[in-house]
Design an enzyme around this catalytic site. Sequence first.
Site, PDB file in Angstrom:
ATOM      1  N   PHE A 210       0.865  -1.178   0.000  1.00  0.00           N
ATOM      2  CA  PHE A 210       0.000   0.000   0.000  1.00  0.00           C
ATOM      3  C   PHE A 210       0.900   1.226   0.000  1.00  0.00           C
ATOM      4  CE2 PHE A 210      -2.260   3.551   1.802  1.00  0.00           C
ATOM      5  CZ  PHE A 210      -3.507   3.472   1.195  1.00  0.00           C
ATOM      6  N   ASP A 315       9.419   3.114   1.593  1.00  0.00           N
ATOM      7  CA  ASP A 315       8.212   3.850   2.007  1.00  0.00           C
ATOM      8  C   ASP A 315       8.043   3.689   3.512  1.00  0.00           C
ATOM      9  OD1 ASP A 315       5.668   4.708   2.640  1.00  0.00           O
ATOM     10  OD2 ASP A 315       4.679   3.720   0.952  1.00  0.00           O
ATOM     11  N   THR A 370       2.506  24.756  -5.431  1.00  0.00           N
ATOM     12  CA  THR A 370       2.388  26.058  -4.764  1.00  0.00           C
ATOM     13  C   THR A 370       2.942  26.030  -3.346  1.00  0.00           C
ATOM     14  OG1 THR A 370       0.446  26.653  -6.064  1.00  0.00           O
ATOM     15  CG2 THR A 370       0.780  27.844  -3.999  1.00  0.00           C
TER      16      THR A 370
END
Length: 489
Positions: A210, A315, A370
């Site tokens: 996952f 991860d 941003t």
Amino acid sequence: MATLAEHIKQVPKSVYEPKVLEQEPAGPHVATAVPGPKSLELSAKMARFQDARHIVFFQDAEKSVGNYVADADGNLFLDVYCHISSLPFGYNHPELLALADTPDMRRMIAQRPAIGIMPFKEWPDMLDQAFSRVFPHPDLSCVFTSHTGSDANEFAFKTACMYKAQKARCGGEIKDPTYNPFSKEDMESCMVNKAPGSPDYAILSFDGAFHGRTFGCLTATHSKAIHKLDIPAFPWPLTPFPKLKYPLEKHTAENTAEEDRCLAALDQILTTDKRIAAVIVEPVQAEGGDRHASPRFFCGIRSLTKKHDVLFIVDEVQVGFCTSGTVWAHQAWNLPEPPDMVTFSKKCQVAGFFFKKMLIPSHAYRNFNTWMGDPIRTVVFRKLVDLAMDPAVMENARKTGAYMLEGLKLLVDKHPKLVANARGQGCLCAMDFDSVEHRNAFVANMKKKGVNIGGCGEQSVRLRPSLVFTPKHAALFLERADLALAELA
């Protein structure tokens, strides 16, 4: 060997007693059904604006403290799930509450900068103070800050693909990291999603993995169908993850053979599929059922990625930041060479990935958005690192985890028809049930007994406590788990 009852009574002396524990209640208290009437009322109200079907209960943030979460109905639960492994130092830690009154925090709240173009003048020092103390390895001295575990992985995927393409343009060796001779065809074809500008590259992941819910991450995710249904996927390969047998000490030969099988499969894919830019793996396959593997297996992955010249991404979104007994769970592997990237989020309260300097893109604005992270969360992470530098924090994770794991093994011995395969690394512990029905009934029954725990995989439960979880809390969990299992027998 001690019985479960004896083990629960023989609680090791705690090595870590932060002040927040002084404010904890004597124990759990449950006076209503879970969810209770107030949580149900709030769910109905929320459903006007958002899907509320997955709500377990609404927490009362003001009344939660330490390892105990209060709900809107006045119930108190020992929390060993902690917002899906996202609560670092318990509820309402006084040093974290005090951050709200600091000048740094007030400035960050008043105006959020576009970090990529106009960061606060304090930003370089904030990065240094927050991240340099927890670099996974001296070679991973760069950090990209983002927003969630999913987008941390997405940016890592992008980084791997850009690096592979740049190497190809440079004839297999990048001598000048700023040299990346895009052709006219590259630039025109990428605008219509065609090669060579949009190359047919791939990220290789493991079955049961996952890595998030965004597009690229969903392609690399293989834990539950409901996550992936109806979403287009990239044609990326996957490779088997070991299915170990427990207890480990009784299945050494079988487990070694299983890991060798999986490494051989990985070698075969990397040999034949030259699209692969990176291999990504979790130290513990959390959503996939808390599946573990040995350090030898992960060292094998590192060796194969080097052999085939592909990048290696670890991860650590769910398992990173001290709960495993090391700052980063992969540090227990003693790799011959560090990973190329390590992604993080959850307990860090800030998201992103560490990476080697060679992976900085050739041009600005290639890994960009941003916000480029959240300064507020970086201020929080800086304080979390301050707290984590106390050696007692990780000693507690190791000591409490060892006590918990031994207790889970005794639970398995006492209730062998219901549970099996107790396993763990630090406080990242889990066990399997004989059926999904019994697993779900156990999770519900534990809430009635004042313990918040979560399921994972097909029929497993996992513990994801905070870093202020100590042996006395583990003993309480084991006591309640024994009662809940007895009622299922």
